[in-house]
Design a protein around this motif. Structure first.
Motif, PDB file in Angstrom:
ATOM      1  N   GLU A   7      10.258 -19.621   9.997  1.00  0.00           N
ATOM      2  CA  GLU A   7       8.887 -20.828   9.795  1.00  0.00           C
ATOM      3  C   GLU A   7       8.971 -22.445  11.115  1.00  0.00           C
ATOM      4  O   GLU A   7       9.957 -22.365  10.613  1.00  0.00           O
ATOM      5  CB  GLU A   7       8.873 -21.240   8.484  1.00  0.00           C
ATOM      6  N   ASP A   8       7.857 -22.584  11.247  1.00  0.00           N
ATOM      7  CA  ASP A   8       8.100 -23.096  12.479  1.00  0.00           C
ATOM      8  C   ASP A   8       7.440 -24.532  11.949  1.00  0.00           C
ATOM      9  O   ASP A   8       8.266 -25.663  12.653  1.00  0.00           O
ATOM     10  CB  ASP A   8       6.258 -23.331  13.487  1.00  0.00           C
ATOM     11  N   ASP A   9       7.626 -24.837  10.368  1.00  0.00           N
ATOM     12  CA  ASP A   9       7.513 -26.170  10.281  1.00  0.00           C
ATOM     13  C   ASP A   9       8.280 -26.420   9.550  1.00  0.00           C
ATOM     14  O   ASP A   9       8.836 -26.575   8.833  1.00  0.00           O
ATOM     15  CB  ASP A   9       6.260 -26.375   8.862  1.00  0.00           C
ATOM     16  N   SER A  10       9.256 -28.063   9.941  1.00  0.00           N
ATOM     17  CA  SER A  10      11.028 -28.071   9.821  1.00  0.00           C
ATOM     18  C   SER A  10      11.257 -28.546   8.313  1.00  0.00           C
ATOM     19  O   SER A  10      11.561 -28.250   7.589  1.00  0.00           O
ATOM     20  CB  SER A  10      11.424 -29.227  10.939  1.00  0.00           C
ATOM     21  N   THR A  11       9.300 -29.236   8.498  1.00  0.00           N
ATOM     22  CA  THR A  11       9.947 -29.814   6.959  1.00  0.00           C
ATOM     23  C   THR A  11      10.079 -28.532   5.725  1.00  0.00           C
ATOM     24  O   THR A  11      10.810 -28.307   4.926  1.00  0.00           O
ATOM     25  CB  THR A  11       9.118 -30.865   6.743  1.00  0.00           C
ATOM     26  N   GLU A  14      13.047 -26.596   5.487  1.00  0.00           N
ATOM     27  CA  GLU A  14      14.510 -27.217   5.636  1.00  0.00           C
ATOM     28  C   GLU A  14      14.362 -27.122   3.788  1.00  0.00           C
ATOM     29  O   GLU A  14      15.457 -27.588   2.770  1.00  0.00           O
ATOM     30  CB  GLU A  14      14.416 -28.813   5.892  1.00  0.00           C
ATOM     31  N   PHE A  15      13.041 -27.600   3.079  1.00  0.00           N
ATOM     32  CA  PHE A  15      12.954 -27.934   1.753  1.00  0.00           C
ATOM     33  C   PHE A  15      12.886 -26.398   1.124  1.00  0.00           C
ATOM     34  O   PHE A  15      14.039 -26.714   0.178  1.00  0.00           O
ATOM     35  CB  PHE A  15      11.611 -27.757   1.525  1.00  0.00           C
ATOM     36  N   VAL A  16      12.824 -25.287   1.733  1.00  0.00           N
ATOM     37  CA  VAL A  16      12.995 -24.089   0.811  1.00  0.00           C
ATOM     38  C   VAL A  16      14.502 -23.850   1.447  1.00  0.00           C
ATOM     39  O   VAL A  16      15.191 -23.637   0.458  1.00  0.00           O
ATOM     40  CB  VAL A  16      12.078 -23.229   2.027  1.00  0.00           C
ATOM     41  N   ALA A  17      14.592 -23.664   2.422  1.00  0.00           N
ATOM     42  CA  ALA A  17      16.660 -23.607   2.437  1.00  0.00           C
ATOM     43  C   ALA A  17      17.479 -24.425   1.655  1.00  0.00           C
ATOM     44  O   ALA A  17      18.750 -23.595   0.927  1.00  0.00           O
ATOM     45  CB  ALA A  17      16.899 -24.369   3.838  1.00  0.00           C
ATOM     46  N   GLU A  31      13.126 -20.920  14.039  1.00  0.00           N
ATOM     47  CA  GLU A  31      11.604 -21.674  13.727  1.00  0.00           C
ATOM     48  C   GLU A  31      10.543 -20.882  15.124  1.00  0.00           C
ATOM     49  O   GLU A  31       9.481 -21.616  14.858  1.00  0.00           O
ATOM     50  CB  GLU A  31      12.191 -23.083  14.752  1.00  0.00           C
ATOM     51  N   ASP A  32      10.347 -20.167  14.480  1.00  0.00           N
ATOM     52  CA  ASP A  32       9.593 -19.136  15.818  1.00  0.00           C
ATOM     53  C   ASP A  32       9.465 -18.188  15.512  1.00  0.00           C
ATOM     54  O   ASP A  32      10.513 -17.546  15.168  1.00  0.00           O
ATOM     55  CB  ASP A  32       9.463 -19.366  17.781  1.00  0.00           C
TER      56      ASP A  32
END
Length: 224
Positions: A7-11, A14-17, A31-32
């Motif tokens: 997932e490229d969107d860090s927010t 991190e939320f899912v992780a 991230e890519d």
């Protein structure tokens, strides 16, 4: 159980992780698309959570490459592309599920649980494990000792499940590390020892004494 999030969107990533880790899963992140595909094919995961719109390599191409190399590796697409055509395309391309953004974390985790349980072949006949005075209900995420429920943290639950599945076998710290913790975790720390000690204490408090043993220089073993 290890999950890879591409997932490229860090927010979002991190939320899912964080949510999955709190639920007891080990999580790696990319991230890519190019990095994600490399990680998916070079390590052992039980599930890949994949965005469709990724830099360097499109998510659908990542999906095709994963399925070509490891057809049995489940992939859940997590995407803002929400038309019926988009969802049908994703499922027909081989994804095991398709969840639209924005999403509820509880629903994502429920879908993850379902996919992983299905992958492990959990049916009503094999969702329960037992050893001596211990019983585990994998679907209910419940452990009892002498009919008394143990209040376990997620990693403790994974540990006792692993020990029961490998009862009478000496299990090394490295095997526990590989099976339960992410490779980002430093195996030189005493985190495994602390979790095992806490688990042993809870077992003994519930009356399951002399079950979980330390084998000096080798690891741990669940045996009478």
């Amino acid at each position: 159980m290890k999950i890879l999030i591409i997932e490229d969107d860090s927010t979002t990533r991190e939320f899912v992780a964080k949510g999955l880790q709190e639920h007891g899963y080990s999580v790696d992140q990319a991230e890519d698309g190019k990095k994600g595909l490399m990680m998916a094919l070079s390590s052992e995961y039980q599930l890949v959570i994949l965005d469709r719109m990724l830099p360097y390599l499109d998510g659908m191409k990542v999906l095709a490459a994963i399925k070509a190399a490891q057809e049995s590796l489940p992939v859940l697409i997590l995407s803002a592309m929400d038309s019926i055509e988009d969802r049908v395309d994703g499922l027909q391309a081989g994804s095991d599920d398709y969840l639209i953004k924005p999403f509820a974390l509880a629903e994502l985790i429920a879908r993850v649980d379902i996919i992983i349980n299905r992958q492990r072949g959990l049916t009503s006949e094999n969702t329960k494990l037992a050893y001596d005075c211990l019983q585990i209900d994998l679907r209910a995420h419940r452990v009892t000792c002498n009919d008394k429920e143990l209040l376990l943290q997620p990693k403790e639950f994974q540990l006792i499940q692993y020990f029961i599945e490998h009862s009478e076998q000496v299990v090394s710290r490295m095997r526990l590390f590989e099976a339960i913790w992410s490779y980002h975790f430093d195996p030189k720390t005493n985190v495994i020892d602390v979790h095992v000690a806490n688990l042993r204490r809870k077992l003994e408090e519930a009356g399951c004494t002399d079950l979980l043993h330390t084998v000096r220089g080798a690891g741990y073993v669940l045996r009478r």
